[in-house]
Structure formats: C-alpha cells, structure tokens
Design a protein around this motif. Structure first.
Motif, mmCIF file in Angstrom:
data_model
loop_
_atom_site.group_PDB
_atom_site.id
_atom_site.type_symbol
_atom_site.label_atom_id
_atom_site.label_comp_id
_atom_site.label_asym_id
_atom_site.label_seq_id
_atom_site.Cartn_x
_atom_site.Cartn_y
_atom_site.Cartn_z
ATOM 1 N N TYR A 106 3.344 26.178 -1.794
ATOM 2 C CA TYR A 106 1.992 26.610 -1.446
ATOM 3 C C TYR A 106 0.938 26.042 -2.386
ATOM 4 C CZ TYR A 106 4.537 30.249 1.172
ATOM 5 O OH TYR A 106 5.375 30.932 2.011
ATOM 6 N N GLU A 107 1.349 25.664 -3.611
ATOM 7 C CA GLU A 107 0.391 25.162 -4.600
ATOM 8 C C GLU A 107 0.478 23.643 -4.770
ATOM 9 O OE1 GLU A 107 -2.060 26.230 -7.227
ATOM 10 O OE2 GLU A 107 -2.303 27.460 -5.453
ATOM 11 N N ALA A 108 0.999 22.939 -3.804
ATOM 12 C CA ALA A 108 1.244 21.513 -3.953
ATOM 13 C C ALA A 108 -0.024 20.717 -4.235
ATOM 14 C CB ALA A 108 1.920 20.974 -2.690
ATOM 15 N N ASN A 109 -1.168 21.207 -3.802
ATOM 16 C CA ASN A 109 -2.398 20.453 -3.948
ATOM 17 C C ASN A 109 -3.108 20.714 -5.266
ATOM 18 O OD1 ASN A 109 -4.040 18.512 -2.658
ATOM 19 N ND2 ASN A 109 -5.610 20.047 -2.301
ATOM 20 N N TYR A 110 -2.591 21.617 -6.091
ATOM 21 C CA TYR A 110 -3.227 21.904 -7.383
ATOM 22 C C TYR A 110 -2.158 21.895 -8.466
ATOM 23 C CZ TYR A 110 -6.738 23.802 -10.575
ATOM 24 O OH TYR A 110 -7.619 23.976 -11.608
ATOM 25 N N ALA A 111 -2.013 20.758 -9.127
ATOM 26 C CA ALA A 111 -1.098 20.605 -10.262
ATOM 27 C C ALA A 111 0.366 20.755 -9.887
ATOM 28 C CB ALA A 111 -1.455 21.572 -11.392
ATOM 29 N N GLY A 112 0.692 20.543 -8.605
ATOM 30 C CA GLY A 112 2.080 20.360 -8.240
ATOM 31 C C GLY A 112 2.859 21.581 -7.839
ATOM 32 N N THR A 113 4.114 21.319 -7.515
ATOM 33 C CA THR A 113 5.029 22.348 -7.040
ATOM 34 C C THR A 113 6.033 22.686 -8.146
ATOM 35 O OG1 THR A 113 6.373 20.595 -6.016
ATOM 36 C CG2 THR A 113 4.736 21.692 -4.626
ATOM 37 N N SER A 114 7.327 22.666 -7.837
ATOM 38 C CA SER A 114 8.339 22.997 -8.836
ATOM 39 C C SER A 114 9.666 22.354 -8.468
ATOM 40 C CB SER A 114 8.524 24.516 -8.937
ATOM 41 O OG SER A 114 9.617 24.829 -9.783
ATOM 42 N N PHE A 115 10.357 21.882 -9.487
ATOM 43 C CA PHE A 115 11.713 21.380 -9.276
ATOM 44 C C PHE A 115 12.690 22.532 -9.024
ATOM 45 C CE2 PHE A 115 11.984 22.721 -13.618
ATOM 46 C CZ PHE A 115 13.308 23.076 -13.810
ATOM 47 N N ALA A 116 12.341 23.745 -9.502
ATOM 48 C CA ALA A 116 13.264 24.887 -9.468
ATOM 49 C C ALA A 116 13.179 25.607 -8.132
ATOM 50 C CB ALA A 116 12.969 25.836 -10.622
ATOM 51 N N THR A 117 13.495 24.894 -7.059
ATOM 52 C CA THR A 117 13.404 25.441 -5.710
ATOM 53 C C THR A 117 14.487 26.485 -5.456
ATOM 54 O OG1 THR A 117 14.851 23.739 -4.825
ATOM 55 C CG2 THR A 117 12.487 23.232 -4.899
ATOM 56 N N LEU A 118 14.382 27.166 -4.323
ATOM 57 C CA LEU A 118 15.408 28.142 -3.959
ATOM 58 C C LEU A 118 16.759 27.456 -3.792
ATOM 59 C CD1 LEU A 118 13.463 30.322 -1.343
ATOM 60 C CD2 LEU A 118 13.662 30.648 -3.819
ATOM 61 N N ALA A 119 16.747 26.246 -3.230
ATOM 62 C CA ALA A 119 17.998 25.495 -3.062
ATOM 63 C C ALA A 119 18.565 25.099 -4.412
ATOM 64 C CB ALA A 119 17.748 24.260 -2.196
ATOM 65 N N TRP A 120 17.689 24.702 -5.349
ATOM 66 C CA TRP A 120 18.148 24.333 -6.692
ATOM 67 C C TRP A 120 18.765 25.550 -7.374
ATOM 68 C CZ3 TRP A 120 17.348 25.709 -11.734
ATOM 69 C CH2 TRP A 120 17.701 24.791 -12.724
ATOM 70 N N LYS A 121 18.123 26.690 -7.258
ATOM 71 C CA LYS A 121 18.639 27.916 -7.872
ATOM 72 C C LYS A 121 19.997 28.291 -7.284
ATOM 73 C CE LYS A 121 17.401 32.803 -8.658
ATOM 74 N NZ LYS A 121 18.512 33.419 -7.935
ATOM 75 N N ALA A 122 20.150 28.105 -5.980
ATOM 76 C CA ALA A 122 21.399 28.481 -5.313
ATOM 77 C C ALA A 122 22.591 27.676 -5.825
ATOM 78 C CB ALA A 122 21.253 28.297 -3.807
ATOM 79 N N LYS A 123 22.336 26.503 -6.368
ATOM 80 C CA LYS A 123 23.425 25.668 -6.896
ATOM 81 C C LYS A 123 23.966 26.178 -8.223
ATOM 82 C CE LYS A 123 21.686 21.419 -4.722
ATOM 83 N NZ LYS A 123 21.114 20.066 -4.976
#
Length: 550
Positions: free
Chosen positions: A327-344
């Motif tokens: 949701y914040e991609a247009n202001y200083a970026g998103t995050s590498f720590a996505t839900l899929a990343w956490k699930a791993k």
C-alpha cells in the motif's frame, strides 16, 4: 517530508530555514502565554463528540469516530551569540472518520461548533458513499470494545511551556559558548517542544482524553581549517523524548560513560547539553586532523545513539503491514519481509536479535495510552531469537494476517489529517547476561566503535543499505586506539542482523528517536523512539566515504 530528510533536522545550523517541515508549521502563530491556557474541558468535548457521532449515524454510518485535537508547538533556535527565531503555534479542530457500506469517509473542520461538527460528519458520510463507487473490497474492521470515559497523560515532571523563554534561550546560548570555546567555529542549537491534547470518541463507546508531551534539544557544531577550507561537524547525542523540561536537568545517575578512550557520554532520562556541546566542539576540531579509515571488513560496536536509526530503517519500516502489503509503494518503498517471505521461516537475524514494539515505553516519544482509532496500546514481539513473528498493524489490517485485534498503531499528525498505520516504538532488547561496552570491546580484534546517527541510504524494499555516523573509533586487539573519519558501512537487512554477535545488558540501554518520521500522501510526520544497548556485529563491510572511485 522526504525519507531522506529523516535526520536532516538534527543539524539545525540554519534553524528557521527548516520551519516548513516542522510539526505545526502553518498553524496559527500565538503568544507563548497562549500555550498555557486550558483548552475545552472534557465534558464540553464529550458533548461535541456526541454531536459528531449522532450526525454520522443519522446520515447512514455504521461506524464513526471523532478526534478533537489541540496541537501546541514551540521552537527556539539560536546560532553562536544570537537568537535566530522563536516560534509558538496552536491548532485546534475536529476530524471525523466514518465507515459506510465498507467504505471510509473523512472530513475535518477548524470551526468547533455543534452546527459545523454535524455538517462535517454528514460530509464524511457523503465522501464514504462516493468512495463506494470505486472501492473493490469492503473494509473489515477488527472488533473493538469501548472503554467508556478514560484518560492518559505523559508522566512529565515539568511542562516545558511553563519554563520562561529567557531561561531556554540562555541555556542554548551557553551551549553555543561552550562549543565555541572548545574549538568550534559555528554552532546552531534548537529546542523543540510539543503538546498534543487529543480527545477521541467512537460509536464503539470510547471517550478517551489524552495529553501527550515531547521535547528535543539538539545542535550541530562545525569546525573549519581556514588554511585548507576543510570542515568537519558533530551533531548532538541527545534524543527526542516523551518527557518534560526535566530532560534538560543533568544528572550523573542518568548518564552512561562511553568506552574508554572516547570521552563520549550516553544519555538516558536526563541530558547535559552544555557538556555535550563542549565535547562536540572539541571533537569537531579534532576531526580536521583525524586519519581516514581503511576500507575492509570490521566487527562493528554500535552505540544506541547510532543503532537506533538502523533499527528504524531496517526493522521499523519493513514491518509496517501496509508496506508489506504494497500500500505504501509510492512513498519510500515497500518491504522485502512479505507474508510469503515470513511463511518460509527465513531468519531475520541471529538468535541474539529480539526486537519488540512497545507503545507504552517510558520516556519514548511514541508513548500513548490509546492510538488514534481508540485501541489501547501495549507491547508485542516483532522478532524473537532472530525469527520474524509479527508485524505492526491497525484495525482494518488485522484480518489480513489472521488476527482479531489491532496493535494500536494508528496515528494522525493533526485533527485535519486522516489517521493511518504508523510505526510504533521498535527496540532491540538488551542482552540477559551482564556485559559492559568495555568488556564487549575486549573481544574485538579488528573493529570500529560508532556513535551518533549520520547519513544513510536504503533501497525501496528496505533491504540493501548504507549508514554513516558521527564519531568513529578504531578497535585493535581489544582496545580503542584512536578516532577515525570517513566511515560508512554497507550491508543488507538479513546479513546485518544475522551478523549480530552480542548485546550489552540493561544498564547500557538507551533511546534514540525522531519527531520527523515521514509517511503517506499527503505526507504526515510522526514521533517514534528506538531503544537498544550497545551491540556488536561481526564482519561488516566498511567503506571510505572520502575516496574517489576510479
């Protein structure tokens, strides 16, 4: 405020030039005495809040909340022997948020009368109905029981607004004199004081009155070699605090000595601006002849006054759930720590890394009893023994990660701004075993001790980064051997926190913070603190920032 400006306001040699970025800029300029006048009483605010809630429900809202806010700010700026500016501001108004058929609507007014408030509530409902034409998925708001009539106040000992301006000016000018006498050529000092008087009410049945105080004394000193034109600076080692003017009452019991060979002092609930300014003037001059670092791999020993910014950028922001969801991609970026990343189940750091969010942390600038959507605040784990276990979230996000309640992370920087997800206080927990900074350094063969926050850069996923600092000291065979200059380290979030070797104990724990964490469009700022004890990271890549490439 741009993300790159996060630390810009800690160097205020140009004082008043920064006013457009400060909290309360654009608010009404008032006589300082106005800051001590009482606002509306609780009974009156409750009556006005009920007008808003009833009007919203009558117009079709299934849920509504109202925030009646009085925001007071005072800033004092000095430079060398003169006062640059003194600014006192006040802002008062009402913001109303409603939920209609799964769509948000928001409207605000500075005319705090029953008729204006009712009309504003009706406008918010009309906006929500208009949003229904384009919204694809309905908002799912986590259930929240009402608290009835409750209150919370920052536990201050002395209201900074009650202190005469002359006393504040005299203190800043004395700090300037100490720095100049110690070798500085220029110094700018500033004192920020904030009081948020916020009243929240909702159709859930909450009527919450809060009185929030924050303070931040800071400076930037510069020394110049007039022969070569070379110059060096050193910023204050203070931190913004959720305290009153007592923060500027020095106490040796509230100070932590830096490691042997540095002369540095860490500050807890009290700050000695005179001693820090004098030392900064001396150290800025010493920097002119300090040797430059040799690039390579080093074990880093990071003081809390430095590590707080790294925590902010590489942990605090990437665990904001709205960034994780894009949701914040247009202001200083998103995050590498996505839900899929956490699930791993991938490690965020070593087993020494335990990081918590805490909206009630004593002395922190992010401390409040309730957030701006009426959720009682608390503490929860973000990273436990190196594993990501939770995010930072608000009421309309909880269901996305399978949770039933908000974390109390909602905030708006004004009554006229819509509240949204903001970073709570995010802190690295101290080590359980007794460990001093000097004992930590004894185990380092080749390293660098870093204090104070400096320049930084981080990518749009909050992963690859570079951080500088204020003061750097070489560590050789377990001892600090002298200062260094032109130091910055490069890493990525996983690699850096994975290199965490040890954390000093509670006796060294201190807070770092900012008043100026920017986010959102239109942009808002918020105040947040980050605590830690001195921490060691092994084998981190250090570059020389003065060397040219090629």
């Amino acid at each position: 405020m741009k993300r790159r400006d996060f630390m810009g306001l800690s160097g205020l040699a140009a004082g008043a030039l920064f006013l457009p970025s400060l909290p309360g800029f654009g608010h009404a300029l008032v006589d300082p005495a106005r800051l001590l006048e009482p606002g509306a009483d609780v009974a009156q605010k409750k009556r006005l809040a009920d007008v808003a809630l009833n009007a919203a429900k009558s117009a079709g809202a299934g849920y509504a909340d109202v925030r009646i806010g009085r925001y007071l700010n005072q800033y004092v700026f000095t430079r060398e022997k003169q006062v640059q500016n003194i600014v006192s501001t006040e802002s008062y108004g009402v913001g109303i948020r409603v939920l209609v058929a799964g769509c948000w609507g928001f409207a605000s007014t500075s005319l705090v009368t029953p008729d204006s408030i009712a009309a504003t509530a009706q406008l918010a409902v009309a906006i929500a109905k208009a949003n229904h034409l384009v919204q694809k998925e309905p908002v799912q708001l986590a259930a929240q029981a009402g608290y009835g009539e409750v209150s919370w106040k920052t536990p201050i000992q002395q209201n900074a607004f009650e202190v005469p301006i002359k006393q504040k000016v005299d203190l800043l000018l004395e700090a300037n004199a100490r720095a100049l006498d110690a070798g500085a050529n220029y110094i700018g000092t500033s004192l920020f004081q904030v009081n948020e008087q916020k009243y929240f009410a909702s159709t859930d049945g909450s009527y919450i009155d809060q009185d929030v105080h924050r303070i931040w004394p800071t400076f930037s000193v510069t020394a110049i070699d007039k022969t070569t034109g070379k110059f060096r600076s050193r910023e204050a080692l203070s931190s913004p605090m959720g305290l009153g003017y007592e923060y500027l009452t020095p106490s040796a019991a509230e100070q932590v000595a830096g490691p042997a060979g540095t002369e540095l002092v860490g500050y807890k609930q009290r700050y000695d601006i005179l001693a820090d300014a004098a030392l900064a003037g001396k150290q800025a001059k010493q920097k002119l002849t300090t040797k430059s670092v040799t690039p390579g791999k080093y074990d880093l020993v990071l003081d809390p006054s430095h590590l707080g910014l790294t925590i902010h950028e590489s942990v605090g922001h990437p665990l904001e759930l709205d960034r994780v969801l894009g949701y914040e991609a247009n202001y200083a970026g998103t995050s590498f720590a996505t839900l899929a990343w956490k699930a791993k189940g991938l490690p965020y750091g070593s087993k020494q890394v335990n990081i918590v969010a805490d909206k009630l942390q004593p002395g922190s600038v992010g401390a409040v009893g309730y957030d701006d959507e009426g959720v009682k605040t608390g503490r929860w784990d973000l990273i436990k023994e190196g594993k990501l276990v939770n995010y930072e979230k608000i009421r309309d996000q909880a269901h996305i990660v399978g949770q039933k309640a908000s974390d109390g992370c909602c905030y708006a920087d004004s009554w006229s701004s819509v509240q949204f997800q903001r970073m709570p206080n995010v802190s690295l927990q101290p080590g359980a075993a007794k460990l001093s900074v000097d004992d930590m350094i004894k185990g380092v063969d080749k390293g660098i001790y870093i204090a104070g926050a400096g320049s930084f850069s981080i990518d749009q996923q909050r992963f690859n980064f570079q951080f500088g600092g204020q003061m750097f000291y070489a560590i050789e065979k377990g001892q600090i051997t002298g200062p260094l200059e032109d130091v910055a380290y490069q890493s990525n979030t996983q690699e850096f926190w994975g290199a965490c070797h040890s954390v000093c104990d509670q006796s060294d724990y201190r807070l770092f913070g900012t008043f100026f964490d920017g986010k959102g469009q239109p942009a808002q700022i918020s105040a947040v603190s980050h605590g830690s004890a001195t921490t060691r990271f092994n084998g981190v890549n250090v570059i020389n920032t003065a060397r040219k490439i090629g």
